[in-house]
Design an enzyme around this catalytic site. Structure first.
Site, PDB file in Angstrom:
ATOM      1  N   ARG A 332       0.953  -1.180   0.030  1.00  0.00           N
ATOM      2  CA  ARG A 332      -0.113  -0.041  -0.284  1.00  0.00           C
ATOM      3  C   ARG A 332       1.031   0.855   0.464  1.00  0.00           C
ATOM      4  O   ARG A 332       0.422   1.978  -0.954  1.00  0.00           O
ATOM      5  CB  ARG A 332      -1.242  -0.171   0.993  1.00  0.00           C
ATOM      6  CG  ARG A 332      -1.951   0.984   1.554  1.00  0.00           C
ATOM      7  CD  ARG A 332      -3.041   1.170   1.549  1.00  0.00           C
ATOM      8  NE  ARG A 332      -4.107  -0.335   1.673  1.00  0.00           N
ATOM      9  CZ  ARG A 332      -5.406  -0.041   1.084  1.00  0.00           C
ATOM     10  NH1 ARG A 332      -5.804   1.586   1.333  1.00  0.00           N
ATOM     11  NH2 ARG A 332      -6.380  -0.742   0.819  1.00  0.00           N
ATOM     12  N   GLU A 734      -9.664   5.998   7.163  1.00  0.00           N
ATOM     13  CA  GLU A 734      -7.630   5.962   6.641  1.00  0.00           C
ATOM     14  C   GLU A 734      -7.577   7.202   6.079  1.00  0.00           C
ATOM     15  O   GLU A 734      -6.608   8.214   6.924  1.00  0.00           O
ATOM     16  CB  GLU A 734      -7.543   4.992   6.202  1.00  0.00           C
ATOM     17  CG  GLU A 734      -7.495   3.525   7.025  1.00  0.00           C
ATOM     18  CD  GLU A 734      -6.974   2.245   6.343  1.00  0.00           C
ATOM     19  OE1 GLU A 734      -6.384   1.828   7.170  1.00  0.00           O
ATOM     20  OE2 GLU A 734      -7.278   2.850   4.951  1.00  0.00           O
TER      21      GLU A 734
END
Length: 787
Positions: A332, A734
Site C-alpha cells: 500500500r 483512514e
C-alpha cells in the site's frame, strides 16, 4: 375482528399520514452507543460480568532483544501468592503460531527471543495483580546474539522478513539524468503507537464438548477464531469469538490481538475454567507492534516549473522480528507514493527490514500515509528549489482527467475531483492572502516564525487482497416490527453500527429507533474480513442492505396480494406501508406477515466489484474508488525553543454522499489530530539494547485537547461517489489521517524562513521540538551572511 388473523386493518389516523418517506441516511445522527459512553454503561470486554471460577493471566516477557534461552526457572513464579499455573510453549497442544500470513510469529517464545518484551510464559493466578507480580519473578538465562535494531541496519545486512518489491514505469534513470534540476536525499519518518484507550484484552471460557467462547477486543474475530483453533488443533466451529465493541483499534487489534486471545484460550483449555488476560498499558506497549517507521532514499529530476520528469525512491520499513502485515503495508505504501500526482517515470523499491523489535503491524492508513508522505516531501523540496509556491508546484503535478491519469500500478483514476476540491479550499481558507501575511510577519519577527501549507490527498479504498473484500449480514424482523441486525464488522468507536442500522432502517422505511445491532459473533456471520482498510461500512452496509431488501420484497409481495396491486407499487416509509388504498403500520405488517408464514429474516452478502491485482508485478486495480481531500494549516514556531502551535486548520474532505455527516466530520477531525500527533509529538525511541523506552503515557506524547487549533474548520466536499458504493458514500476512516501533512509542511515552511526560504530544512518526522531546533540550527549554519 382478530388482529392476529386479519391481514389488514383500516386506521383512519394512519390513512391521513403522508406516504412520502423520510430518508434515514444522509442525515446527522448520534452514535448508537454515545449515551452509553457518556453514562459509563457501555460494556467492553473487561466489563463483562466474570463467570464463576474466573482466573487471571499475565505474561512473562523477554529481557533481551535477540538471544537463545539457555535455561529457564519458573519455580519462584509457581510459588508466588495466588498462582495456579504457569504455561510455556511446551503446553501448546498444536500450532505455536499466531502470524496472520506467514507462520513466523510464535505465541510464546520457544528457545529463541527476538525482541525485548516478547512473551515467554503465561502466569495464571487468582487475581490480575497476583498474576502480574508473579510474572516478574521468572529467571531466564540467555545466550545473547547480535541484534539488528534499525531499518538502515537491516537493509545494510540484507535482512528482510519478505522478498523486496519493485515497481517501475517508464525510464526514470534517464529522465532524472536529463532533467534541468536534479536532487537526491534521505527522508526519515517515524512510527506511531496506536494508543487505543481500551488496551488489548481477551476472556476465554471453555464450553461443553471441546468448545471455547472467547470475548476479545479485536478488529478481526474470524482471524482470532482461526488462531485459537489452530493452536488447540481444533476445527473452527469449536471456537466462538465475540466482540461487542472496542475502545479504539486503529489497526493495532487487527492481527495482534491473536496472541492475547490464544494465551487466554490456552489457559482456559488447560485449566478447564474461564481465564481473562488484560495486560497493563506498559506491557501492552512493550509487546505489540506499531505503525512502521520508514527511511526513504530518493532521486528526482524536474523542470524549472517544478514538474517531475523522473523520480526513484527506495523505501525501507522497520518490520520488526516477524512478517505480520508488513507485506501488505509495503504494498500500500508503494501504491500511495503517487498520492495525487502523475508520475510519468518512476521507480519504487520496497524493503521490509527485519529488526529485533516489536513486529510492526496495521495502523490507520496501512502504509498509505508513509508512501504519500515521501512524495509530498520531495515536492516541498522541489518548490523551494525552483522558487515557486509549493501549492503551485503541487498543482502542476496533479493527475489529469482525460489524460495523465494512470497510476504507476496501472489503475486509471476515473473519479478525480482533486482540482475542484483544491480550488474550493484555496478560496475558503484565503490561502494566498494568509501566505503573504505569514511572509510579512516573518520579515519583522526574528524569533517567532509563521508557516502555512496546503496538501492534497488521494487515497485508495479496498483491501490489497481481493478476497478480503466481502461481507455478510443477518437481518431479523420480529413480529412486533422491531429489527435486529448482525454483521461481520466490528465497532471500535467509528460509528459502523450506527451507519449499518441507518442503512437497514432506510431500506425498510422505518425509524432508526426500531433497529438494534448486536455484537459481532463468529457463530452468526462466518468467514468475515477484518474491519480495516476503511471498508467497514462499504462492505457490511451493502451486505445488510442486501438482507433488508430481501425482507422488504417479501413484505411488498405479501401486501400487494392482500391489496390486489402490483408489488412494485407498494411503498415503505415513515413506519408505514402503502399498498393501493390501504395503509398499515410496519408493526402490524410484520405481525400479519408472520401469521401468514412470510419469512421475516434474511442473510445478505456483498463482494466489491472490479478488483484485480497481480502482486508479483504490482499491477492491477487494487482500489474500487478513491477518496480525496485537502487541508490548509498555519503554524507559529518559536525558533529558540522549538515549541510550536497550530493556529488554524481548514479541512475539506470527500466523503461522497455522506451517510451520516456528523459521524464523518468527527472521523475527519479525529484522523487529522491523530495524524498530526504522528508527525509532530509521537516519538518512538529504543535504547542501544533494543528496549522501547517510550512505553507509557509519561514518555510517549499523544496530542491532547490543548493541541487542537482554536480555528478548526472541517467541511465535507459535495460529491457523490462515482462507483455504486453504499448510497454513493465514501470511506472516511483512514484518508483523513493524511490531511495533517499540511501541519508538518507548515512547520517546515516556518523553519525555512530562517534561511530566507532558499534552503530546504532537514526536518525529520516526527517534528518534535528537538527536531525543529536541529533543523533551525542547520538553517542558521547554511544561511547567507547579511552585510
Amino acid at each position: 375482528m382478530n388482529k392476529q388473523t386479519e391481514p389488514f386493518l383500516f386506521d383512519a389516523g394512519i390513512e391521513a399520514r403522508a406516504a412520502v418517506s423520510t430518508p434515514q441516511v444522509g442525515i446527522s445522527r448520534p452514535h448508537e452507543s454515545a449515551h452509553l459512553h457518556v453514562a459509563g454503561t457501555a460494556t467492553y470486554t473487561d466489563d463483562i460480568p466474570e463467570l464463576a471460577g474466573t482466573l487471571h493471566a499475565a505474561l512473562g516477557m523477554s529481557a533481551r532483544a535477540h538471544a537463545r534461552i539457555k535455561a529457564i526457572s519458573l519455580d519462584q513464579v509457581r510459588a508466588a501468592p495466588g498462582v495456579v499455573a504457569v504455561l510455556t510453549a511446551e503446553d501448546i497442544p498444536a500450532a505455536n503460531d499466531c502470524g496472520p500470513i506467514i507462520h513466523d510469529d510464535p505465541i510464546l517464545a520457544n528457545g529463541l527471543v527476538q525482541f525485548i518484551g516478547q512473551p515467554v510464559f503465561v502466569v495464571v493466578a487468582t487475581s490480575h495483580d497476583a498474576a502480574r507480580r508473579a510474572a516478574r519473578l521468572g529467571a531466564i538465562e540467555y545466550e545473547d546474539l547480535p541484534p539488528v535494531l534499525s531499518p538502515e541496519a537491516a537493509h545494510q545486512a540484507g535482512s528482510y522478513v519478505l522478498p523486496p518489491m519493485h515497481l517501475t514505469r517508464g525510464e526514470p534513470a534517464s529522465h532524472i539524468a536529463a532533467a534541468v534540476h536534479r536532487d537526491r536525499g534521505n527522508i526519515r519518518l517515524g512510527g506511531q503507537e496506536q494508543f487505543y484507550l481500551e488496551g488489548q484484552i481477551a476472556y476465554a471460557a471453555p464450553k461443553e464438548n471441546d468448545g471455547m467462547h472467547v470475548w476479545c477486543s479485536t478488529q478481526h474475530p474470524t482471524e482470532m477464531q482461526h488462531a485459537v483453533a489452530h493452536m488447540l488443533g481444533w476445527h473452527a466451529h469449536q471456537v466462538l469469538v465475540e466482540c461487542r465493541r472496542m475502545g479504539g483499534g486503529f489497526g493495532g487489534k487487527e492481527s495482534q490481538s491473536a496472541m492475547f486471545a490464544c494465551c487466554a484460550a490456552l489457559a482456559a483449555w488447560k485449566l478447564l475454567c474461564p481465564v481473562k488476560l488484560r495486560p497493563d498499558r506498559d506491557d501492552d506497549m512493550m509487546i505489540t507492534g506499531k505503525r512502521h517507521d520508514f527511511v526513504f532514499n530518493y532521486e528526482v529530476g524536474h523542470d524549472a516549473e517544478g514538474r517531475l520528469d523522473g523520480v526513484a525512491v527506495e523505501m525501507v520499513s522497520r518490520a520488526g522480528f516477524s512478517a505480520d502485515l508488513s507485506g501488505p503495508v509495503m504494498t500500500r505504501a508503494i501504491c500511495h507514493f503517487d498520492n495525487a500526482y502523475w508520475l510519468p517515470n518512476v521507480k519504487i523499491d520496497g524493503y521490509c527490514g527485519k529488526t529485533n523489535t516489536q513486529s510492526n503491524t496495521a495502523f490507520r492508513g496501512f502504509g498509505g500515509p508513509q508512501g504519500a508522505f515521501a512524495i509530498e516531501y520531495i515536492l516541498d523540496n522541489v518548490a523551494r528549489t525552483v522558487g515557486r509556491d509549493s501549492l503551485d508546484v503541487r498543482r502542476a503535478n496533479l493527475y489529469g482527467k482525460a489524460e495523465r491519469n494512470v497510476t504507476p500500478y496501472g489503475q486509471t483514476v476515473e473519479d478525480n475531483v482533486i482540482h475542484e476540491l483544491l480550488d474550493e479550499l484555496e478560496a475558503s481558507s484565503a490561502y494566498r492572502e494568509r501566505r503573504a501575511a505569514t511572509r510579512a510577519f516573518n520579515a519583522g519577527s526574528p524569533v517567532l516564525k509563521k508557516g502555512i501549507a496546503i496538501t492534497p490527498v488521494k487515497f485508495g479504498i479496498s483491501f490489497n487482497v481481493a478476497h478480503f473484500n466481502q461481507a455478510g449480514a443477518l437481518v431479523h424482523v420480529y413480529n412486533d416490527g422491531s429489527v435486529l441486525v448482525n454483521h461481520g464488522g466490528t465497532e471500535m468507536g467509528q460509528g459502523l453500527n450506527t451507519k449499518v442500522a441507518m442503512v437497514v432502517a432506510h431500506e425498510l422505511g422505518i425509524r432508526l429507533e426500531r433497529v438494534r445491532v448486536t455484537a459481532t459473533d463468529t457463530s452468526k456471520v462466518a468467514n468475515t474480513s477484518a474491519t480495516a482498510a476503511s471498508t467497514g461500512t462499504d462492505l457490511n452496509g451493502k451486505a445488510a442492505q442486501d438482507a433488508a431488501r430481501q425482507i422488504r420484497e417479501r413484505l411488498a409481495a405479501f401486501a400487494a396480494r392482500q391489496a390486489g396491486v402490483d408489488a412494485d407499487s407498494v411503498q415503505f416509509g415513515d413506519d408505514l406501508i402503502v399498498a393501493g388504498e390501504l395503509r398499515l403500520d410496519f408493526s402490524d405488517l410484520a405481525r400479519q406477515a408472520y401469521v401468514a408464514r412470510v419469512q421475516l429474516w434474511s442473510d445478505g452478502f456483498y463482494t466489491t466489484p472490479k478488483l484485480y491485482w497481480d502482486q508479483s508485478r504490482l499491477q492491477g486495480r487494487p482500489f474500487y474508488y478513491y477518496a480525496y481531500g485537502a487541508a490548509c494549516s498555519e503554524v507559529l514556531v518559536d525558533t529558540l525553543t522549538g515549541e510550536w502551535r497550530l493556529l488554524r486548520a481548514d479541512v475539506l474532505h470527500d466523503a461522497g454522499r455522506s451517510l451520516n455527516p456528523a459521524i464523518d466530520i468527527g472521523q475527519v477531525e479525529g484522523g487529522f489530530i491523530q495524524g498530526m500527533g504522528w508527525l509532530t509529538t509521537e516519538e518512538l525511541w529504543w535504547n542501544r539494547d533494543g528496549k522501547l523506552m517510550t512505553h507509557a503515557p509519561s514518555t510517549y506524547k499523544i496530542p491532547t485537547v490543548n493541541d487542537c487549533p482554536e480555528d478548526f474548520h472541517v467541511r465535507l466536499f459535495e460529491n457523490d461517489n462515482a462507483e455504486d458504493s453504499i448510497h454513493r458514500s465514501k470511506a472516511v476512516g483512514e484518508p483523513p489521517l493524511l490531511l495533517p501533512f499540511s501541519v508538518f509542511f507548515a512547520i517546515r515552511d516556518a523553519v525555512a524562513s530562517v534561511g530566507d526560504y532558499k534552503v530546504n530544512p532537514p526536518l525529520v518526522a516526527p517534528a518534535t521540538s528537538e527536531a525543529i531546533l536541529d533543523a533551525v540550527d542547520a538553517m542558521r549554519a547554511t544561511a547567507p551572511v547579511v552585510q
